[in-house]
Design an enzyme around this catalytic site. Sequence first.
Site, PDB file in Angstrom:
ATOM      1  N   LEU A 158     -60.220  -1.805  32.303  1.00 28.26           N
ATOM      2  CA  LEU A 158     -59.980  -2.177  33.701  1.00 28.26           C
ATOM      3  C   LEU A 158     -59.584  -0.997  34.580  1.00 28.26           C
ATOM      4  O   LEU A 158     -59.684  -1.081  35.802  1.00 28.26           O
ATOM      5  CB  LEU A 158     -58.893  -3.256  33.788  1.00 28.26           C
ATOM      6  N   VAL A 161     -56.126   6.371  33.700  1.00 30.66           N
ATOM      7  CA  VAL A 161     -54.843   6.982  34.053  1.00 30.66           C
ATOM      8  C   VAL A 161     -55.005   8.496  34.194  1.00 30.66           C
ATOM      9  O   VAL A 161     -55.562   9.151  33.315  1.00 30.66           O
ATOM     10  CB  VAL A 161     -53.766   6.656  33.000  1.00 30.66           C
ATOM     11  N   ASP A 307     -49.932  -6.716  24.550  1.00 30.11           N
ATOM     12  CA  ASP A 307     -50.999  -5.755  24.255  1.00 30.11           C
ATOM     13  C   ASP A 307     -50.451  -4.483  23.598  1.00 30.11           C
ATOM     14  O   ASP A 307     -50.635  -3.384  24.108  1.00 30.11           O
ATOM     15  CB  ASP A 307     -51.749  -5.403  25.545  1.00 30.11           C
TER      16      ASP A 307
END
Length: 520
Positions: A158, A161, A307
């Site tokens: 999604l 970074v 997660d």
Amino acid sequence: MAVRLLKVSSVATAVFASSGFCLYSKNVDFNDLSIIRFGRAAATTTVISYDYLTTLRDVQYGTEEYWAVKSKVHRRSAERLRDLCCANRGTFIKVGQHLGALDYLLPEEYTSTLKVLHNRAPQSSMEEIRQVIREDLGQELSDLFIQFEEKPQGAASLAQVHKAVLPDGRTVAVKVQHPKVQRQSSKDIVVMEFLLQVVHWLFPDFAFMWLVEEAKKNMPVELDFLNEGRNAEKIADMLKQFTFLKIPKIHWDLSTKRILTMDFAEGGQVNDREYMRKHGINVNEISRNLGKIYSEMIFINGFVHCDPHPGNVLVRKCPESNKTEIALLDHGLYQVLNQDFRLDYCRLWQSLIKGDLKGIERYSRRLGAGDLYPLFACVLTARSWTSVNAGISQTPVTQSEDVEIRMNAALYLPQISNELLNRIPRQMLLLLKTNDLLRGIETILQTRASSSSFINMSRCCTRAIARHKRSKTKSRTRLLQISLSELWSLCQIELYELMLWLRSSALARWVCYLLNLHHS
């Protein structure tokens, strides 16, 4: 059956071809078109379904040849599914990663093949990153950061970074959402839902609609980075007693729904044993502390980070204190457990640890497993029914038991997917994924046979149940009874832990050696 499949593939081909003709010669990125993405998904579904139908048709069920052939079909199908996820990206990779984490719920051929999706996520171009920052923060990237590394530290399904430096010199991590994900996600989920319904029509034993339901519910939440920031602050406050846990601080002035800016966390991934060896980090301490974090989340707070794959858990030795630290990243998806569920889950784990079969049956039924409670107990613990009967804290995990569990997972997959996962509460699905991810980390660290995780669970379950009982009474005598009972249970756990330590310590071996000398 083959006629059904032919009809489905014919319709998909016709729709795909006619749409391609209409778009011919237009200046569009074909990968962004819903019809292209649907066409890929439909074609892959058709090929996989046809492979299962034709390859297994003439092989006698239950024979060695059947299982060998089926394993090959699983492997081919998993590779096709992986390639589809890589081609369609976004939501497809996210769901593929979820499947890859279900080690004891799916055949090994699928989980091992799909695990690579954590390293196959797409990257947005630097121009796309600048555009998202410009649209959401209203300034150019160069006006906000004095340094911004173009190569991302990591790319996920999604977002990606980047490491950057603020004008005041602080180093931050800037998480930027892929620009097309928001627009494509809802359409992709509709495609998945339709194709899974088609597969269920072709193979009535296949029932993974729960996966799409979870994606429909969770995807909008994960795409809101402001929600992720709030979750990070909430869990940091809840677990502030753990000084070894570091949650990166959020920079709200540089955060939006598509951008999240936070302090940069240093460290190696929790599955990198070589990094830990090089930096003098004790793997048993890491495993023990990770167990403390998750036991506190699940049993005490009922607010669970769902997660914990290795890329989201970093470890390091603090340069100032020389103490080991764990940094927990990616707080987009949390499961909130309601009180009744959490307490039943506490009591079930207490029963599993002790080998209390009546308790296992009672609380498994209360959590929706019904007559499938033995299968549920095995799925939840990833242990054999023999180990569950004996009490999972009393029987160490062996390699042969792991092999047995994987074989049984393949054998009972229709029962697991059709019945069990469709009847248990939705809250349980993410907990099963979380359990599998944590088990995977323990397996890599080679700490799965340790009793520390069960000891942490026992402590937290005892505290959670005592706290609940205290909230239900105003009698001082009853409150004193509850507190004394809690204290006694915690003391028993401490004594058990001390006994285990003595049994494995050098002091114990020395005492045994002296006793043997004395007797000889």
